[in-house]
Write a protein that holds these residues in place. Structure first.
Motif, PDB file in Angstrom:
ATOM      1  N   GLY A   4       0.799  -1.221   0.000  1.00 11.76           N
ATOM      2  CA  GLY A   4       0.000   0.000   0.000  1.00 11.76           C
ATOM      3  C   GLY A   4       0.830   1.267   0.000  1.00 11.76           C
ATOM      4  N   THR A   5       2.091   1.175  -0.431  1.00  8.49           N
ATOM      5  CA  THR A   5       2.991   2.333  -0.466  1.00  8.49           C
ATOM      6  C   THR A   5       3.350   2.662  -1.908  1.00  8.49           C
ATOM      7  OG1 THR A   5       3.929   1.670   1.652  1.00  8.49           O
ATOM      8  CG2 THR A   5       5.183   3.260   0.366  1.00  8.49           C
ATOM      9  N   ASP A   6       3.127   3.894  -2.309  1.00  5.58           N
ATOM     10  CA  ASP A   6       3.413   4.319  -3.676  1.00  5.58           C
ATOM     11  C   ASP A   6       4.633   5.240  -3.664  1.00  5.58           C
ATOM     12  OD1 ASP A   6       3.294   4.730  -6.365  1.00  5.58           O
ATOM     13  OD2 ASP A   6       1.691   6.220  -6.279  1.00  5.58           O
ATOM     14  N   LEU A   7       5.802   4.673  -3.932  1.00  4.11           N
ATOM     15  CA  LEU A   7       7.051   5.428  -3.959  1.00  4.11           C
ATOM     16  C   LEU A   7       7.733   5.201  -5.302  1.00  4.11           C
ATOM     17  CD1 LEU A   7       8.450   4.566  -0.404  1.00  4.11           C
ATOM     18  CD2 LEU A   7       7.471   6.746  -1.120  1.00  4.11           C
ATOM     19  N   PRO A   8       8.641   6.126  -5.716  1.00  3.04           N
ATOM     20  CA  PRO A   8       9.310   5.944  -7.011  1.00  3.04           C
ATOM     21  C   PRO A   8      10.166   4.691  -7.085  1.00  3.04           C
ATOM     22  CG  PRO A   8      10.273   7.789  -5.780  1.00  3.04           C
ATOM     23  CD  PRO A   8       9.023   7.391  -5.068  1.00  3.04           C
ATOM     24  N   ARG A   9      10.652   4.207  -5.948  1.00  2.00           N
ATOM     25  CA  ARG A   9      11.382   2.941  -5.867  1.00  2.00           C
ATOM     26  C   ARG A   9      11.450   2.533  -4.400  1.00  2.00           C
ATOM     27  NH1 ARG A   9      15.597   6.377  -8.030  1.00  2.00           N
ATOM     28  NH2 ARG A   9      16.923   7.227  -6.388  1.00  2.00           N
ATOM     29  N   PHE A  10      11.894   1.312  -4.150  1.00  2.00           N
ATOM     30  CA  PHE A  10      12.061   0.854  -2.769  1.00  2.00           C
ATOM     31  C   PHE A  10      13.037   1.814  -2.087  1.00  2.00           C
ATOM     32  CE2 PHE A  10      13.215  -1.844   0.749  1.00  2.00           C
ATOM     33  CZ  PHE A  10      12.059  -2.580   0.994  1.00  2.00           C
ATOM     34  N   PRO A  11      12.687   2.375  -0.919  1.00  2.00           N
ATOM     35  CA  PRO A  11      13.445   3.518  -0.393  1.00  2.00           C
ATOM     36  C   PRO A  11      14.765   3.194   0.287  1.00  2.00           C
ATOM     37  CG  PRO A  11      11.613   3.016   1.044  1.00  2.00           C
ATOM     38  CD  PRO A  11      11.469   2.112  -0.149  1.00  2.00           C
ATOM     39  N   LEU A  12      15.058   1.899   0.521  1.00  2.00           N
ATOM     40  CA  LEU A  12      16.307   1.541   1.186  1.00  2.00           C
ATOM     41  C   LEU A  12      17.158   0.667   0.276  1.00  2.00           C
ATOM     42  CD1 LEU A  12      15.187   0.713   4.846  1.00  2.00           C
ATOM     43  CD2 LEU A  12      15.980   2.896   3.899  1.00  2.00           C
ATOM     44  N   LEU A  13      18.461   0.734   0.503  1.00  2.00           N
ATOM     45  CA  LEU A  13      19.451  -0.057  -0.221  1.00  2.00           C
ATOM     46  C   LEU A  13      20.373  -0.670   0.831  1.00  2.00           C
ATOM     47  CD1 LEU A  13      21.035  -0.845  -2.825  1.00  2.00           C
ATOM     48  CD2 LEU A  13      22.019   1.445  -2.807  1.00  2.00           C
ATOM     49  N   VAL A  14      20.639  -1.964   0.708  1.00  2.00           N
ATOM     50  CA  VAL A  14      21.499  -2.662   1.670  1.00  2.00           C
ATOM     51  C   VAL A  14      22.658  -3.287   0.911  1.00  2.00           C
ATOM     52  CG1 VAL A  14      21.635  -4.447   3.441  1.00  2.00           C
ATOM     53  CG2 VAL A  14      19.511  -3.147   3.154  1.00  2.00           C
ATOM     54  N   LYS A  15      23.883  -3.053   1.397  1.00  2.00           N
ATOM     55  CA  LYS A  15      25.093  -3.545   0.726  1.00  2.00           C
ATOM     56  C   LYS A  15      26.013  -4.239   1.731  1.00  2.00           C
ATOM     57  CE  LYS A  15      25.508   0.664  -2.156  1.00  2.00           C
ATOM     58  NZ  LYS A  15      26.424   1.820  -2.373  1.00  2.00           N
ATOM     59  N   LEU A  16      26.922  -5.036   1.189  1.00  2.00           N
ATOM     60  CA  LEU A  16      28.095  -5.520   1.911  1.00  2.00           C
ATOM     61  C   LEU A  16      29.297  -4.882   1.223  1.00  2.00           C
ATOM     62  CD1 LEU A  16      29.020  -7.521   4.152  1.00  2.00           C
ATOM     63  CD2 LEU A  16      29.301  -9.217   2.338  1.00  2.00           C
ATOM     64  N   VAL A  17      30.132  -4.188   1.986  1.00  2.00           N
ATOM     65  CA  VAL A  17      31.229  -3.411   1.405  1.00  2.00           C
ATOM     66  C   VAL A  17      32.543  -3.829   2.049  1.00  2.00           C
ATOM     67  CG1 VAL A  17      32.131  -1.089   0.960  1.00  2.00           C
ATOM     68  CG2 VAL A  17      29.655  -1.459   1.059  1.00  2.00           C
ATOM     69  N   SER A  18      33.575  -4.038   1.197  1.00  2.00           N
ATOM     70  CA  SER A  18      34.907  -4.354   1.707  1.00  2.00           C
ATOM     71  C   SER A  18      35.948  -3.774   0.751  1.00  2.00           C
ATOM     72  CB  SER A  18      35.095  -5.863   1.849  1.00  2.00           C
ATOM     73  OG  SER A  18      36.369  -6.152   2.418  1.00  2.00           O
ATOM     74  N   PRO A  19      36.611  -2.678   1.130  1.00  2.00           N
ATOM     75  CA  PRO A  19      37.621  -2.069   0.255  1.00  2.00           C
ATOM     76  C   PRO A  19      39.024  -2.581   0.550  1.00  2.00           C
ATOM     77  CG  PRO A  19      37.096  -0.558   2.037  1.00  2.00           C
ATOM     78  CD  PRO A  19      36.297  -1.820   2.283  1.00  2.00           C
TER      79      PRO A  19
END
Length: 270
Positions: free
Chosen positions: A63-78
């Motif tokens: 029931g949520t109308d947003l331009p895209r899913f509002p969160l992004l989840v990553k695994l980061v290792s530099p």
């Protein structure tokens, strides 16, 4: 309810062989970021569920109308220091980039690592050479289980050999200030508009159990937990959702179900 997500892999100039080995893949250059949950091009994660809906369609079902899913989840290792950078807030993202959101994020440290920040970020306005920002960096050693909040406007960089789960707004807007001689494009004029000042005690959360900001809430749980409502679950080790066995860093959308293991629970907003 259980929705599985297939990760996407983003090679980076500062990427580490660690992530390639962890996921058993080959890339050139090495992977720097594993996008565990994303509705942001070009690394949209595949959704595996009975209906095989996309993340955007899943939002509509809620029931949520947003331009895209509002969160992004990553695994980061530099393998190297990230660029010294800053992200815009929502207002700047809309006015300068025609994007719905800026980029506020946090880093959960799976293992010991290091970061550096410029707490008085507006000092950039006084730097005739952007590389002068380096002398204003505050270096911080991070322990496993620590969380560091990276709000839009904070000048920051992540250190080599760190392994973090990054939870952020669904934006890829980054303004590089200094790239440690790697000669990639910098974005000084935009960075000057984005930088802000912060207090360290607002940002650093040692051995955290719960953190919230306007955009997301994160919990650390161990053992058996019954989830009520809709959650993003990032397993830090092998675990269980109902009778489904998960692997380390597997990321799922779970609703009204029991989980067992060591995990991060994430929800949209407070």
């Amino acid at each position: 309810m259980l929705v599985k997500l297939e990760p996407r892999f983003r090679p980076m100039v500062w990427g580490s062989p660690r992530l390639n080995e962890l996921f058993g893949i080959e890339t050139e250059p090495f992977v720097g970021e594993v996008w565990l949950l994303s509705d942001l091009e070009p690394f949209v994660t595949n959704v595996i569920s009975e209906s095989n809906t996309s993340l955007r369609e899943f939002l509509k079902e809620l029931g949520t109308d947003l331009p895209r899913f509002p969160l992004l989840v990553k695994l980061v290792s530099p393998a190297q220091w990230l660029s010294i950078q800053v992200h815009p807030d929502d207002e700047l993202a809309r006015s300068m980039e025609n994007e719905p959101w800026g980029k506020t994020e946090c880093w959960y440290f799976v293992e010991a690592g290091k970061i550096a920040v410029v707490l008085n970020g507006t000092v950039l306005k006084d730097c005739s050479d952007p590389s002068q920002i380096r002398k204003h960096l505050t270096y911080i050693d991070m322990n496993p289980g620590d969380l560091f909040f990276v709000p839009a406007g904070l000048v920051h960089t992540l250190g080599p050999d760190s392994l973090v789960v990054e939870i952020q707004q669904a934006s890829d807007l980054t303004y590089r200030i200094d790239d440690w001689g790697r000669k990639r494009e910098t974005h000084i004029e935009k960075a000057l508009k984005a930088v802000k000042d912060f207090q360290l005690e607002v940002l650093l959360h040692r051995n955290f159990e719960r953190f919230e900001c306007d955009h997301f809430t994160v919990y650390r749980v161990t053992g058996r937990t019954h989830l009520v409502g809709f959650w993003i679950v990032v397993f830090l080790r092998d675990g269980l959702v109902g009778k489904y066995r998960t692997k380390a860093f597997e990321t799922l959308i779970v609703a009204d179900e029991s989980i067992e293991g060591d995990a991060l629970l994430v929800k949209i907003g407070k």
